[in-house]
Each structure stands twice: as C-alpha cells, then as structure tokens.
Design an enzyme around this catalytic site. Structure first.
Site, PDB file in Angstrom:
ATOM      1  N   LEU A  27     -55.454  22.242 -95.013  1.00 41.34           N
ATOM      2  CA  LEU A  27     -55.201  23.569 -94.451  1.00 41.34           C
ATOM      3  C   LEU A  27     -56.017  24.642 -95.138  1.00 41.34           C
ATOM      4  CD1 LEU A  27     -51.302  23.434 -94.264  1.00 41.34           C
ATOM      5  CD2 LEU A  27     -52.868  23.485 -92.313  1.00 41.34           C
ATOM      6  N   GLY A  28     -56.275  24.444 -96.406  1.00 38.41           N
ATOM      7  CA  GLY A  28     -56.996  25.480 -97.134  1.00 38.41           C
ATOM      8  C   GLY A  28     -57.061  25.106 -98.595  1.00 38.41           C
ATOM      9  N   TRP A  29     -57.622  25.964 -99.367  1.00 31.20           N
ATOM     10  CA  TRP A  29     -57.668  25.719-100.800  1.00 31.20           C
ATOM     11  C   TRP A  29     -57.819  27.040-101.518  1.00 31.20           C
ATOM     12  CZ3 TRP A  29     -61.659  25.112 -97.471  1.00 31.20           C
ATOM     13  CH2 TRP A  29     -62.821  25.821 -97.744  1.00 31.20           C
ATOM     14  N   GLY A  30     -57.560  26.999-102.804  1.00 30.53           N
ATOM     15  CA  GLY A  30     -57.744  28.171-103.635  1.00 30.53           C
ATOM     16  C   GLY A  30     -58.322  27.684-104.944  1.00 30.53           C
ATOM     17  N   PHE A  32     -56.790  27.152-107.611  1.00 34.32           N
ATOM     18  CA  PHE A  32     -55.852  26.284-108.320  1.00 34.32           C
ATOM     19  C   PHE A  32     -55.527  24.989-107.596  1.00 34.32           C
ATOM     20  CE2 PHE A  32     -54.057  29.025-111.631  1.00 34.32           C
ATOM     21  CZ  PHE A  32     -54.554  30.259-111.250  1.00 34.32           C
ATOM     22  N   SER A  33     -55.769  24.955-106.313  1.00 35.22           N
ATOM     23  CA  SER A  33     -55.142  23.899-105.520  1.00 35.22           C
ATOM     24  C   SER A  33     -55.877  23.629-104.223  1.00 35.22           C
ATOM     25  CB  SER A  33     -53.719  24.342-105.162  1.00 35.22           C
ATOM     26  OG  SER A  33     -53.793  25.484-104.327  1.00 35.22           O
ATOM     27  N   VAL A  35     -54.504  22.658-100.237  1.00 35.86           N
ATOM     28  CA  VAL A  35     -53.257  22.686 -99.478  1.00 35.86           C
ATOM     29  C   VAL A  35     -53.423  21.853 -98.221  1.00 35.86           C
ATOM     30  CG1 VAL A  35     -51.575  24.155 -98.320  1.00 35.86           C
ATOM     31  CG2 VAL A  35     -52.672  24.955-100.413  1.00 35.86           C
ATOM     32  N   LYS A  50     -48.947  21.822-101.301  1.00 36.19           N
ATOM     33  CA  LYS A  50     -49.918  22.459-102.193  1.00 36.19           C
ATOM     34  C   LYS A  50     -50.085  21.573-103.417  1.00 36.19           C
ATOM     35  CE  LYS A  50     -50.735  26.772-104.735  1.00 36.19           C
ATOM     36  NZ  LYS A  50     -50.639  28.223-104.693  1.00 36.19           N
ATOM     37  N   ASP A 152     -51.456  39.587-106.224  1.00 34.08           N
ATOM     38  CA  ASP A 152     -52.705  39.113-105.598  1.00 34.08           C
ATOM     39  C   ASP A 152     -52.606  39.192-104.080  1.00 34.08           C
ATOM     40  OD1 ASP A 152     -55.309  38.221-105.484  1.00 34.08           O
ATOM     41  OD2 ASP A 152     -54.803  36.114-105.689  1.00 34.08           O
TER      42      ASP A 152
HETATM   43  P1  ADP Z   1     -54.151  29.144-104.470  1.00 28.37           P
HETATM   44  O1  ADP Z   1     -53.102  29.539-105.461  1.00 28.37           O
HETATM   45  O2  ADP Z   1     -54.922  27.944-104.942  1.00 28.37           O
HETATM   46  O3  ADP Z   1     -54.996  30.301-104.002  1.00 28.37           O
HETATM   47  P2  ADP Z   1     -52.642  29.331-101.978  1.00 28.37           P
HETATM   48  O4  ADP Z   1     -51.165  29.233-102.128  1.00 28.37           O
HETATM   49  O5  ADP Z   1     -53.197  30.699-101.750  1.00 28.37           O
HETATM   50  O6  ADP Z   1     -53.356  28.587-103.202  1.00 28.37           O
HETATM   51  O7  ADP Z   1     -53.102  28.386-100.787  1.00 28.37           O
HETATM   52  C1  ADP Z   1     -54.467  28.241-100.468  1.00 28.37           C
HETATM   53  C2  ADP Z   1     -54.680  28.296 -98.964  1.00 28.37           C
HETATM   54  O8  ADP Z   1     -53.943  27.237 -98.340  1.00 28.37           O
HETATM   55  C3  ADP Z   1     -54.170  29.566 -98.292  1.00 28.37           C
HETATM   56  O9  ADP Z   1     -55.125  30.603 -98.300  1.00 28.37           O
HETATM   57  C4  ADP Z   1     -53.878  29.057 -96.881  1.00 28.37           C
HETATM   58  O10 ADP Z   1     -55.077  28.980 -96.130  1.00 28.37           O
HETATM   59  C5  ADP Z   1     -53.385  27.648 -97.114  1.00 28.37           C
HETATM   60  N1  ADP Z   1     -51.901  27.633 -97.217  1.00 28.37           N
HETATM   61  C6  ADP Z   1     -51.167  27.904 -98.318  1.00 28.37           C
HETATM   62  N2  ADP Z   1     -49.842  27.824 -98.081  1.00 28.37           N
HETATM   63  C7  ADP Z   1     -49.715  27.473 -96.780  1.00 28.37           C
HETATM   64  C8  ADP Z   1     -48.580  27.236 -95.908  1.00 28.37           C
HETATM   65  N3  ADP Z   1     -47.339  27.357 -96.358  1.00 28.37           N
HETATM   66  N4  ADP Z   1     -48.838  26.903 -94.617  1.00 28.37           N
HETATM   67  C9  ADP Z   1     -50.119  26.810 -94.177  1.00 28.37           C
HETATM   68  N5  ADP Z   1     -51.214  27.025 -94.930  1.00 28.37           N
HETATM   69  C10 ADP Z   1     -51.043  27.345 -96.224  1.00 28.37           C
END
Ligand code: ADP
Ligand code: MG
Length: 402
Positions: A27-30, A32-33, A35, A50, A152
C-alpha cells in the site's frame, strides 16, 4: 534498505502471525516501514499491515507508536474520531531480523494522491471543507482528550475513508481505495509479476466474489469511482513521530514544508504546531500547491528561506518571538530582521488566492479568514481544533460561497 536492520521483504501471499494475515499488495511505505494490504483470515476482512524495519531504534519507535495508538483506541470506543484504528500487533522474524508489525484498519488513498489525482489544481472548496472537518475532529480528540501532538501532519499522513455503508454493502465497503487509477500500476512503486497476479487473484477468489473487470485493472480489486458527489471523509495516520504533550523527545519535528516557525527557531512547541501544519494542508488542498516550498539558495539555508517565505506571506515576525528561540541568532539580528535576507516581496494571502489561483473575491476572503489565524507566528494565538470546528467557513458549504 532491504538488509539487516532494514525493511522486511514481503511477497504477495506471505503469511504473518501464524497464518492469520495474508499479504495482498503493497500500500505504501515510509522511512520506518512498508505497509501492506493483508487479508485477516480470522475476522474475514482486509487490514493494513505496517511492517517496521528491524533495527533497535525502529523497534523502539514501533513500540512507542503502538502505545499511542492503544491509548487512542481506548479513548474512542465508537471509532468516530477520524484517527486510524489499531487492531493488533505482533513480532515477525525474517532474514533481516525481528520486525514489529502493526495491524491497522485498512484505509484508502492519501490526500497526496488526491491532490495529484486532481493534477495539482486543487480539489474544490466543498471537498476541502469536508476534509478539514475530519482532520479537525482528529486533532481535537488528540489534543484535548488525549494530550497527543501528532507532529508530522501532512497530506501523505491523512487517508481517505470509504463512505459506503458496510451494513448495506459489506463487500464493497471492504474495497476502500477511492480513486480511479488509469496508470494501472497499483503496487506502490513496483509492478506485479504475472505469478504474483495469479496468486493474488487465486487468494482473493477464495475470499470474495469479484467481477472480471475489476481484477483486470492492474490485478487489484479496485472500487472505481469518480469524485463527483462523493462526501469525502478521512482519517489521520502515522503516529511514528507523535508524542505526549508532556513527554517530548525531539527538538526538530515535522516535515519541512509543514513545519511551524517556533520549531525552526527553537522556541519550544505544543499542540499548535499541528494547527500550523493543518493550515498548510488546507491551502494545498484548495490550490494544489504547497503553501511554503523553501529551497536551499546560494549562501542561505533552507531554514532562512523558509522563514523569509513565511514573512513574505504573513508579515514581519514579532520581535519578541523572532529573537527568543535557541536558534534565533542563526537567523535574526537583534531587531528581529533576517540577517541575510533584506528584501522581502510581500503577498497578502487573499490577493494570492485571487491573483494566482483565480479564487472569487468572496471565496478568497472567507478562506483567508479561516486560514490566517492558524498561521499566527505566536503559537498561543492560533485557534485550537475545537475553536476551528466552530468557524463559519466550515459550517454550510454553500452559504459560505454565496
Ligand atoms: P511511516 O511511519 O513509515 O511513514 P505510515 O504509517 O505513514 O509509515 O505508512 C506509510 C504509508 O502506508 C502511508 O503513507 C500510506 O500510503 C500507507 N498506509 C499506512 N497506513 C495505512 C492504512 N491504515 N490503510 C491504508 N494505507 C496505509
Ligand atoms: Mg508516513
């Protein structure tokens, strides 16, 4: 980053927590992680998984996030506070180490995607108001009920929520992602292989009946809709950098463009840093452009450029504020003028909206009246989320435009 201490490499179909969760797509990433969309075989629904990097500092951060998310969930039994819901957590060991995994309710696309989807032209004021209301409900409960500073807040960290009633249509309400994606590649950065697609389709067939057309869209069950007539709602996510009001641990918080002035000059911060970021997001939703986009210019730091941009839009920073931060000397002389930037071009916010973004005079005026107080250099003077929710601009969308 897929090495010891780093991300855990996931393949579609991988099982977690003893087989309870099955990975579906990224779905995505940051930082730290990563997802992943996962299917929870126990509760028969999709969830977001996550998966934290494994090095010690990331595990600490995950535990911290789990602590905050647990408190948030306890404080909101009806799940109506517009903050992502924690469902479960566990540890997963892989070749790169032990990874904390946080299971969250599955949400839709981020506001960043929504802005891009609209080709950076702004999403229309009625939609901006809907989204602002959700974010303010979230901030009000975080700040006033729980004593948490998100620290943030930015479009990537606010995700859309399905407005399909699960009782009426339980299957559709599971497929939350909102936006049509003509580009086809829905895997957050890397495309699926044919085998992955097959496996995904196979897994999903066993779970829900799906139409052929939806599967053919990039191998992912997409709920296709246009934005017309959609009542947008959203939830705040990513508590990886959040803190308790009375247990702050970092001086430098927030993502650059959404960072409040008191953080830059080092004069301490509180809940009102989130209100500053909120104003930056509202502007970006309405115009498609960043409110402040500081750059490194020759002989100047990004911080100085950022402060200059703020003062061009908002006027001079009051001397008592400019000169009393731990880093004030880096930027300001004793009169509170920037040391290295002497000439500032000024733009009033309402003129900017009319001249650059073609707002009507009335829209520009009412939007400015809403935003301007949130961008007060004096953090104490910024309205709280609760006060903002009372703002007439948010009440009746049509009336405010009339
Ligand atoms: P990080 O702390 O690594 O930045 P996030 O919690 O912001 O991690 O999650 C990274 C990305 O994953 C988000 O920008 C979003 O695109 C996706 N994501 C995070 N949580 C969810 C969720 N509950 N449902 C769908 N997508 C999610
Ligand atoms: Mg994030």
């Amino acid at each position: 980053s897929y090495r010891k201490g780093g991300y855990h490499a996931v393949r579609v179909g991988d099982a977690f927590a003893g087989g309870r969760y099955i990975a579906q797509r990224k779905l995505g990433w940051g930082y730290f992680s990563t997802v992943w969309l996962a299917y929870d075989t126990l509760s028969a629904r999709f969830v977001a998984l996550k998966i934290q990097k494994s090095a010690k500092e990331y595990s600490h951060a995950a535990l911290h996030e789990i602590g905050l998310l647990s408190a948030i969930a306890e404080g909101d039994p009806s799940n109506s506070n517009c903050v992502v819901r924690l469902l479960d957590y566990f540890k997963h060991s892989g070749p790169n180490g032990q990874h904390y995994c946080i299971v969250l309710e599955f949400l839709g696309d981020s506001l960043l995607r929504l802005i891009r989807y609209n080709h950076n032209k702004g999403i229309g004021l009625d939609r901006v108001k809907n989204i602002c209301r959700s974010i303010l409900v979230a901030l009000d409960s975080l700040h006033r009920k729980l004593g948490i500073i998100h620290s943030d807040l930015k479009p990537e960290n606010v995700l859309l929520v399905s407005t399909i009633n699960p009782e009426k249509d339980p299957v559709k309400s599971n497929f939350i992602p909102i936006l049509e994606r003509p580009e086809g590649n829905l895997n957050g950065g890397f495309p699926f292989t044919v085998n992955e697609k097959k496996l995904m389709i196979k897994t999903r067939r066993a779970l829900v009946k799906i139409s052929k057309r939806r599967v053919s869209m990039g191998g992912y069950v997409e709920f296709e809709r246009s934005l017309d007539g959609i009542d947008l709602r959203c939830k705040v996510v990513d508590f990886g950098n959040a803190c308790w009001f009375d247990k702050q641990f970092a001086d430098e918080i927030q993502t650059r463009q959404y960072r409040a002035p008191e953080v830059i000059i080092g004069s301490g911060y509180s809940f009102s840093v989130d209100m500053w970021s909120f104003a930056c997001i509202a502007f970006e939703l309405a115009t498609g452009d960043l409110l402040f986009a500081p750059k490194n210019r020759p002989g100047l730091t990004e911080d100085e450029d950022h402060l200059a941009l703020m003062m061009e839009l908002l006027g001079k920073m009051p001397r008592n504020i400019a000169t009393t931060g731990s880093r004030s000397n880096d930027f300001f002389d004793k009169y509170g003028d920037l040391k290295r930037i002497r000439r500032l071009k000024s733009w009033a916010l309402d003129r900017l909206l009319v001249e650059k973004y073609n707002f009507s005079e009335a829209d520009a005026r009412s939007f400015t009246e809403f935003l301007r107080p949130l961008l007060d250099f004096d953090p104490e003077k910024r309205p709280t989320a609760a006060q903002c929710l009372q703002n007439p601009w948010l009440q009746e969308p049509k009336e405010a435009d009339a």
